[in-house]
Enzyme design. Structure first.
Site, mmCIF file in Angstrom:
data_model
loop_
_atom_site.group_PDB
_atom_site.id
_atom_site.type_symbol
_atom_site.label_atom_id
_atom_site.label_comp_id
_atom_site.label_asym_id
_atom_site.label_seq_id
_atom_site.Cartn_x
_atom_site.Cartn_y
_atom_site.Cartn_z
ATOM 1 N N TYR A 145 0.602 -1.048 0.239
ATOM 2 C CA TYR A 145 -0.208 -0.127 -0.193
ATOM 3 C C TYR A 145 0.788 1.149 0.335
ATOM 4 O O TYR A 145 0.584 1.987 -0.996
ATOM 5 C CB TYR A 145 -0.742 0.231 1.193
ATOM 6 C CG TYR A 145 -1.647 1.108 1.216
ATOM 7 C CD1 TYR A 145 -3.063 0.607 1.260
ATOM 8 C CD2 TYR A 145 -1.785 2.870 2.096
ATOM 9 C CE1 TYR A 145 -4.281 1.770 0.921
ATOM 10 C CE2 TYR A 145 -2.572 3.283 1.879
ATOM 11 C CZ TYR A 145 -3.570 3.118 1.192
ATOM 12 O OH TYR A 145 -4.807 3.989 1.518
ATOM 13 N N PHE B 142 -8.187 18.350 -25.543
ATOM 14 C CA PHE B 142 -9.315 16.885 -25.334
ATOM 15 C C PHE B 142 -10.415 17.635 -24.530
ATOM 16 O O PHE B 142 -9.925 18.445 -23.512
ATOM 17 C CB PHE B 142 -7.794 16.506 -25.151
ATOM 18 C CG PHE B 142 -9.551 14.661 -25.071
ATOM 19 C CD1 PHE B 142 -8.726 14.637 -26.714
ATOM 20 C CD2 PHE B 142 -8.998 13.674 -24.238
ATOM 21 C CE1 PHE B 142 -9.217 13.423 -26.466
ATOM 22 C CE2 PHE B 142 -9.993 12.427 -24.797
ATOM 23 C CZ PHE B 142 -10.740 12.494 -25.565
ATOM 24 N N ASP B 143 -10.934 16.401 -24.906
ATOM 25 C CA ASP B 143 -12.189 16.998 -24.574
ATOM 26 C C ASP B 143 -12.342 16.307 -22.903
ATOM 27 O O ASP B 143 -13.528 17.406 -21.930
ATOM 28 C CB ASP B 143 -14.152 16.032 -25.145
ATOM 29 C CG ASP B 143 -13.276 14.399 -25.037
ATOM 30 O OD1 ASP B 143 -12.195 13.574 -24.425
ATOM 31 O OD2 ASP B 143 -14.084 13.053 -25.006
ATOM 32 N N ASP C 26 -0.237 18.974 -21.282
ATOM 33 C CA ASP C 26 -1.123 17.814 -21.872
ATOM 34 C C ASP C 26 0.054 16.690 -22.728
ATOM 35 O O ASP C 26 0.127 16.865 -23.721
ATOM 36 C CB ASP C 26 -1.975 18.328 -21.950
ATOM 37 C CG ASP C 26 -3.488 16.812 -22.841
ATOM 38 O OD1 ASP C 26 -2.649 15.946 -22.580
ATOM 39 O OD2 ASP C 26 -4.502 16.748 -22.478
ATOM 40 N N ALA D 57 0.307 13.768 -23.457
ATOM 41 C CA ALA D 57 -0.448 12.010 -23.700
ATOM 42 C C ALA D 57 1.046 11.427 -24.642
ATOM 43 O O ALA D 57 1.329 10.254 -24.741
ATOM 44 C CB ALA D 57 -1.690 11.983 -23.641
ATOM 45 N N LYS E 263 -1.605 6.536 -23.604
ATOM 46 C CA LYS E 263 -0.802 6.659 -24.912
ATOM 47 C C LYS E 263 0.563 6.110 -24.944
ATOM 48 O O LYS E 263 0.810 5.332 -25.482
ATOM 49 C CB LYS E 263 -1.235 8.447 -25.012
ATOM 50 C CG LYS E 263 -2.338 8.324 -25.312
ATOM 51 C CD LYS E 263 -3.292 8.837 -24.365
ATOM 52 C CE LYS E 263 -4.869 8.508 -24.809
ATOM 53 N NZ LYS E 263 -5.417 9.326 -23.437
ATOM 54 N N HIS F 234 -20.664 12.700 -26.173
ATOM 55 C CA HIS F 234 -21.024 11.644 -27.694
ATOM 56 C C HIS F 234 -20.694 9.441 -26.882
ATOM 57 O O HIS F 234 -20.915 9.051 -27.617
ATOM 58 C CB HIS F 234 -18.897 12.040 -28.042
ATOM 59 C CG HIS F 234 -18.060 12.042 -27.268
ATOM 60 N ND1 HIS F 234 -17.925 13.230 -26.499
ATOM 61 C CD2 HIS F 234 -17.271 11.393 -26.980
ATOM 62 C CE1 HIS F 234 -17.407 13.546 -25.946
ATOM 63 N NE2 HIS F 234 -16.778 12.774 -26.143
HETATM 64 N N1 F0G Z 1 -5.237 14.548 -22.775
HETATM 65 C C1 F0G Z 1 -5.299 14.395 -24.364
HETATM 66 C C2 F0G Z 1 -4.782 15.146 -25.493
HETATM 67 C C3 F0G Z 1 -5.978 12.839 -24.644
HETATM 68 O O1 F0G Z 1 -5.831 12.603 -25.722
HETATM 69 C C4 F0G Z 1 -6.572 12.362 -23.289
HETATM 70 C C5 F0G Z 1 -7.273 11.170 -23.840
HETATM 71 C C6 F0G Z 1 -6.558 12.782 -22.002
HETATM 72 C C7 F0G Z 1 -5.862 13.487 -22.010
HETATM 73 C C8 F0G Z 1 -7.344 11.972 -21.393
HETATM 74 O O2 F0G Z 1 -6.367 10.848 -20.961
HETATM 75 O O3 F0G Z 1 -8.113 9.114 -21.752
HETATM 76 O O4 F0G Z 1 -6.436 8.659 -19.844
HETATM 77 O O5 F0G Z 1 -8.329 9.549 -18.796
HETATM 78 N N2 F0G Z 1 -7.579 10.648 -25.016
HETATM 79 C C9 F0G Z 1 -8.036 9.344 -25.578
HETATM 80 C C10 F0G Z 1 -8.378 8.778 -26.382
HETATM 81 C C11 F0G Z 1 -9.059 8.694 -24.499
HETATM 82 O O6 F0G Z 1 -8.878 8.551 -27.539
HETATM 83 O O7 F0G Z 1 -7.936 10.438 -27.358
HETATM 84 P P1 F0G Z 1 -7.561 9.437 -20.648
#
Ligand code: F0G
Length: 463
Positions: free
Chosen positions: A77, A129-130, A220, A222, A263, A455
Site C-alpha cells: 500500500y 481534449f474533451d 498535456d 499524452a 498513450k 458523445h
Molecule cells: N489528453 C489527451 C490529449 C487525450 O488524448 C486524452 C485521452 C486525455 C488527455 C485523457 O486521458 O483517457 O487517460 O483519461 N484520449 C483518449 C482518446 C481517450 O481516445 O484520444 P485518459
C-alpha cells in the site's frame, strides 16, 4: 539496435508473441448491432468489432519486457518499490521534481484543475481534449482553444499545426488579466486538432509570453514522444538529438504536466501529474488520497506502475517511433489516393477524415461524422470515432440551440504495436467501398443525450 535505413519498407520493429483472435461478423449482424447501439459506436460490444480504431488509448500491445516487469509488481500500500521505479522512470524522461500517479489522464486533470482553477478562471490551450475541457468547465472555469489558424484548416500543410497562436495568447492575457489565468496548457500532440505536433520554437514563444505574468505552463503530454519525433524530423537543429534530449528540452520550459500513460506510456492504464511546485504537489497529493489512493500508487496496482516505468523508456526508441509514424502515413496517403479529404499532413497516432467535405449533402446539424463512422462499421466492422459536433457542439442552455463544431472529423486511431499492415490494407479496402457509396449516406439526429460528454452515451437515428 538500428534498422538499416536504406531499405524503403518500414517494418513493424517487433514480432508477435501472443495473439488475440478476431471474429468476423456479417453485414446483417452489424446492422442489428448498430440499431441496438442506437448508432453510437461506444455502445457496441468490442467482440463485434473487427478492426477497432476507436482509440489509441490503453489499447496497445505491451512488450515482453513490460510483461516481465508486471511480475515484479509489488502491491504494498505504501512505499512500494514499484512506485520507486515508476517515479525514477518518469523523472528520468520528464525531469519534474514531483510525480503524482493517477489511474489515468483525466484523474490527473481533475486533481490539477481542482487545485489550480476556480470559477471564472480562463485556461488557454492549443486545443483542449474533451476530458480536459470538461474538467475545466466542471470547475466553472473557461477553456479557450488558441491553436494557429492553419490548425483548423484540414487541407493546409504545415509542419506544426498544433502550435498555439502566440498573439491570441497575448491578447487573451491583456483582455482577461493574468490573475484570471491560473495556467496555460499545450497538448502534445494536439489530439482534437488532428494529432498535430507543436514545435520547440512555439513552446519557447509561449513560455516567453507567459513568463512576465508568472503564468505556469503545463503540457498535456499524452503523446509527448510522437511530438518529439516530429520535432526531430521537421525542426531545424534537432536532427542529431536523441528523442530523450528533445523531450527533456520541451519539459524544461514547463512547470508541470498531466499525462495519460495509456498513450505514450505504452501501458493499458495509468497516468500522472508532474510538477516542480512543492506546495501544489502537496495539495494534489492530499486530493489524491481522497479519490485515487495513497501517493505511492494513485489508483494503480504496483504492476501497472512497473509497466509504465518500462513503457516510458521503450516509447523513446526511434525504430518504434519511425514505424509508428509510418503506419499513420501509410493509411493517410492511401486514403488520399482513394479521394478522402483528410487532415493533412498525417498526424502521429491517427488519421482524421474531414466528413464535412466528404459528405457535403449532410449539414452539420445532422452530424456527418457520426454518419460516416456508422457506415465504416456497417461496411466492414471498423470502429472509429466522431470528433465533430457530437463531441464539441455547444448547446445554449437557454435556447437549446446548437452551435456546431469547427470541424466534422472522423478519427481512425491506431493502437500502438497492435495491427499489421494487412489489417490496414483491409481498412483501406472497406474505405474504398464506403467512398464509392458516399452520396447515399444519410444524416443522423440525436434522440437522447446526457448533459456533458454526450458523445459517449448519446443515442441517434438515421434521417
Ligand atoms: N489528453 C489527451 C490529449 C487525450 O488524448 C486524452 C485521452 C486525455 C488527455 C485523457 O486521458 O483517457 O487517460 O483519461 N484520449 C483518449 C482518446 C481517450 O481516445 O484520444 P485518459
Amino acid at each position: 539496435m538500428t534498422i538499416e535505413k536504406s531499405y524503403r519498407t518500414v517494418i513493424e520493429p517487433f514480432i508477435i508473441k501472443s495473439v488475440q483472435t478476431l471474429r468476423l461478423t456479417t453485414r446483417e449482424q452489424r446492422e442489428q448491432y448498430l440499431k441496438e447501439a442506437h448508432y453510437n459506436l461506444f455502445k457496441i460490444k468490442s467482440q463485434h468489432v473487427l478492426i477497432d480504431l476507436l482509440t489509441d488509448s490503453g489499447t496497445g500491445a505491451m512488450s515482453t519486457e513490460q510483461w516481465a516487469a508486471l511480475m515484479r509488481g509489488d502491491e504494498s500500500y505504501a512505499g512500494s518499490p514499484s512506485f520507486q521505479r515508476f517515479e525514477e522512470s518518469v523523472k528520468d524522461v520528464f525531469g519534474f521534481k514531483y510525480v503524482i500517479p493517477t489511474h489515468q489522464g483525466r484523474a490527473a486533470e481533475r486533481i490539477l484543475f481542482s487545485v489550480m482553477c476556480k470559477k471564472g478562471d480562463v485556461v488557454p490551450n492549443n486545443t483542449h481534449f474533451d476530458t480536459t475541457r470538461a474538467n475545466i468547465e466542471y470547475r466553472g472555469a473557461i477553456a479557450e482553444d488558441l491553436v494557429i489558424p492553419e490548425g483548423k484548416d484540414p487541407k493546409k500543410i504545415h509542419p506544426f499545426k498544433g502550435n498555439m497562436d502566440v498573439r491570441k495568447l497575448q491578447r487573451l492575457i491583456e483582455d482577461v488579466g493574468a490573475k484570471k489565468i491560473p495556467l496555460c496548457m499545450l497538448t502534445i500532440t494536439n489530439n482534437s486538432g488532428g494529432g498535430q505536433p507543436v514545435s520547440m520554437e512555439n513552446v519557447k514563444e509561449v513560455k516567453k509570453v507567459l513568463e512576465p505574468f508568472g503564468i505556469p505552463l503545463y503540457f498535456d503530454a499524452a503523446r509527448f514522444a510522437e511530438n518529439a519525433y516530429f520535432i526531430k524530423l521537421r525542426e531545424g537543429g534537432y536532427q542529431d538529438k536523441s528523442i530523450k534530449e528533445i523531450v527533456r528540452e520541451m519539459m524544461s520550459y514547463a512547470d508541470g504536466c498531466t499525462m495519460s500513460a495509456k498513450k505514450d506510456g505504452l501501458a493499458n492504464i495509468g497516468g500522472f501529474i508532474g510538477t516542480n511546485d512543492e506546495v501544489l504537489a502537496q495539495e494534489e497529493k492530499d486530493l489524491l488520497i481522497l479519490t485515487e489512493g495513497f501517493p505511492t500508487y494513485g489508483g494503480l496496482a504496483g504492476r501497472d506502475l512497473e509497466a509504465i516505468a518500462v513503457g516510458l523508456q521503450e516509447v523513446l526508441e526511434e525504430d518504434y517511433l519511425r514505424y509508428r509514424l509510418a503506419e499513420a502515413k501509410y493509411l493517410g496517403e492511401r486514403l488520399l489516393e482513394i479521394g478522402y479529404p483528410i487532415v493533412q499532413p498525417p498526424g502521429g497516432h491517427a488519421i482524421y477524415i474531414d466528413a464535412k467535405t466528404l459528405l457535403p449533402h449532410i449539414p452539420q446539424s445532422e452530424y456527418p461524422g457520426q454518419s460516416l463512422s456508422a457506415e465504416l462499421y456497417l461496411e466492414g466492422g471498423i470502429r472509429t470515432v466522431e470528433i465533430g459536433s457530437v463531441m464539441f457542439g455547444k448547446i445554449d442552455p437557454k435556447t437549446g440551440k446548437e452551435t456546431p463544431a469547427e470541424m466534422e472529423l472522423v478519427r481512425l486511431a491506431l493502437p500502438r504495436r497492435t495491427h499489421t499492415q494487412s489489417h490496414i490494407d483491409y481498412v483501406l479496402e472497406v474505405a474504398k467501398d464506403v467512398y464509392k457509396n458516399r452520396e447515399n449516406i444519410k444524416g443522423m439526429k440525436i434522440t437522447k443525450q446526457p448533459k456533458f460528454l454526450r458523445h459517449f452515451t448519446a443515442e441517434f437515428e438515421p434521417i
